[in-house]
Structure formats: structure tokens, C-alpha cells
Design a protein around this motif. Sequence first.
Motif, short mmCIF file in Angstrom:
data_model
loop_
_atom_site.label_atom_id
_atom_site.label_comp_id
_atom_site.label_asym_id
_atom_site.label_seq_id
_atom_site.Cartn_x
_atom_site.Cartn_y
_atom_site.Cartn_z
N MET A 10 16.74 -2.57 -5.90
CA MET A 10 15.63 -3.46 -5.68
C MET A 10 14.33 -2.72 -5.95
SD MET A 10 14.60 -5.55 -2.25
CE MET A 10 13.73 -4.36 -1.26
N SER A 11 13.49 -3.30 -6.76
CA SER A 11 12.20 -2.71 -7.11
C SER A 11 11.21 -2.93 -5.97
CB SER A 11 11.69 -3.37 -8.38
OG SER A 11 10.38 -3.00 -8.65
N THR A 12 10.42 -1.91 -5.67
CA THR A 12 9.38 -2.00 -4.66
C THR A 12 8.11 -1.37 -5.20
OG1 THR A 12 9.89 0.12 -3.61
CG2 THR A 12 11.08 -1.80 -2.79
N VAL A 13 7.04 -1.48 -4.42
CA VAL A 13 5.77 -0.85 -4.78
C VAL A 13 5.31 -0.02 -3.59
CG1 VAL A 13 3.37 -1.24 -5.45
CG2 VAL A 13 5.16 -2.76 -6.31
N ALA A 14 5.07 1.25 -3.83
CA ALA A 14 4.53 2.14 -2.80
C ALA A 14 3.02 2.10 -2.93
CB ALA A 14 5.04 3.56 -3.01
N VAL A 15 2.33 1.88 -1.81
CA VAL A 15 0.88 1.76 -1.81
C VAL A 15 0.28 2.80 -0.88
CG1 VAL A 15 -1.10 0.23 -1.37
CG2 VAL A 15 1.06 -0.73 -2.23
N GLY A 16 -0.76 3.49 -1.35
CA GLY A 16 -1.52 4.40 -0.52
C GLY A 16 -2.97 3.99 -0.52
N VAL A 17 -3.61 4.04 0.64
CA VAL A 17 -5.02 3.67 0.77
C VAL A 17 -5.84 4.94 0.98
CG1 VAL A 17 -6.71 2.31 2.05
CG2 VAL A 17 -4.39 1.43 1.72
N PHE A 18 -6.86 5.13 0.15
CA PHE A 18 -7.68 6.34 0.16
C PHE A 18 -9.14 6.00 0.41
CE2 PHE A 18 -3.90 7.15 -2.23
CZ PHE A 18 -3.54 8.44 -1.88
N ALA A 19 -9.89 6.99 0.84
CA ALA A 19 -11.31 6.79 1.15
C ALA A 19 -12.11 6.39 -0.09
CB ALA A 19 -11.90 8.05 1.77
N GLY A 20 -11.71 6.87 -1.23
CA GLY A 20 -12.44 6.56 -2.46
C GLY A 20 -11.63 6.86 -3.70
N ALA A 21 -12.23 6.57 -4.84
CA ALA A 21 -11.54 6.74 -6.12
C ALA A 21 -11.22 8.20 -6.41
CB ALA A 21 -12.38 6.15 -7.24
N ALA A 22 -12.08 9.13 -6.01
CA ALA A 22 -11.83 10.55 -6.28
C ALA A 22 -10.57 11.03 -5.56
CB ALA A 22 -13.03 11.39 -5.85
N GLU A 23 -10.40 10.62 -4.30
CA GLU A 23 -9.22 11.01 -3.53
C GLU A 23 -7.96 10.39 -4.13
OE1 GLU A 23 -12.04 9.80 -2.26
OE2 GLU A 23 -12.76 11.35 -0.88
N ALA A 24 -8.07 9.12 -4.54
CA ALA A 24 -6.93 8.44 -5.15
C ALA A 24 -6.56 9.08 -6.49
CB ALA A 24 -7.22 6.96 -5.33
N ALA A 25 -7.56 9.53 -7.24
CA ALA A 25 -7.31 10.19 -8.52
C ALA A 25 -6.57 11.51 -8.32
CB ALA A 25 -8.61 10.41 -9.27
N GLN A 26 -6.90 12.22 -7.25
CA GLN A 26 -6.18 13.46 -6.94
C GLN A 26 -4.72 13.16 -6.61
OE1 GLN A 26 -8.44 15.32 -3.80
NE2 GLN A 26 -10.03 16.05 -5.19
N ALA A 27 -4.49 12.10 -5.85
CA ALA A 27 -3.11 11.71 -5.52
C ALA A 27 -2.37 11.29 -6.78
CB ALA A 27 -3.11 10.57 -4.50
N ARG A 28 -3.04 10.58 -7.68
CA ARG A 28 -2.42 10.18 -8.94
C ARG A 28 -2.00 11.42 -9.73
NH1 ARG A 28 -6.10 6.75 -12.59
NH2 ARG A 28 -7.20 8.72 -12.63
N ALA A 29 -2.84 12.45 -9.75
CA ALA A 29 -2.51 13.69 -10.45
C ALA A 29 -1.27 14.35 -9.84
CB ALA A 29 -3.69 14.65 -10.43
N ARG A 30 -1.17 14.32 -8.50
CA ARG A 30 0.02 14.88 -7.84
C ARG A 30 1.27 14.09 -8.20
NH1 ARG A 30 -1.18 17.00 -1.73
NH2 ARG A 30 -2.99 18.25 -2.23
#
Length: 111
Positions: free
Chosen positions: A1-21
Motif C-alpha cells: 500500500m502506497s503512503t505519503v510521509a509528511v514532515g513539517v518544518f519551520a521554513g523552506a531552508a530547514e525542509a531543504a536540508q531534510a530533502r538533501a538528507r
Amino acid sequence: MSTVAVGVFAGAAEAAQARARLVAEGVGLERITLSSEHSADDIAAEAPGQSYEQQNPSDSTAAAKADARHNTLLRTGGCALSVTASSREESARLRAVMERAGAHATLERPG
């Protein structure tokens, strides 16, 4: 079953770091979506005739509860990072990566 994992970050810079990880862990960029707030005005960002608190008020299905939690979490952060997962196990692993990267909160949504 396909799912979507979602993370909520303070801003785009923090989310971009998570994307890089996530990419460093082997997740393809085509599976990752970064969504930042459209408006600093919460009222303007609501659907006509609805407030965040009023959406799906009488719907008690699991999907409606997940939607309500997702909406609440998005109000607490400035940016959401969503990653398509092939299973609940992979979703848990992806959410753990996002948590280590500084996500305020994570959740799993149906794919």
C-alpha cells in the motif's frame, strides 16, 4: 500500500536540508514535494466558507482525522515536505529521517 510521509518544518531552508538528507539516503527527487505557505494570513489561506477548525467537522473516518491532523500541523510550521513511500515501513523510516533533520512533527497519509 502506497503512503505519503509528511514532515513539517519551520521554513523552506530547514525542509531543504531534510530533502538533501533524504536524497543522500537514496530517495529520488521525483518522490519529494516541498510545500511552503502560500500566505502569511491564515484567514486568506482558508477555503471559502471554512476555517481550518471547521473542515470535515462531522466526518469521523480515519482519512478525515488524518486530514484534520495534517491541516493542524501545517499551521504550526512554514513548510511541509512530503515523500511518497511504497509501504508503511518505508514511511516510518522516511519520517525518522525527517525527525532527525528537525521536523516539528511528522505523519503518514494515505497515498
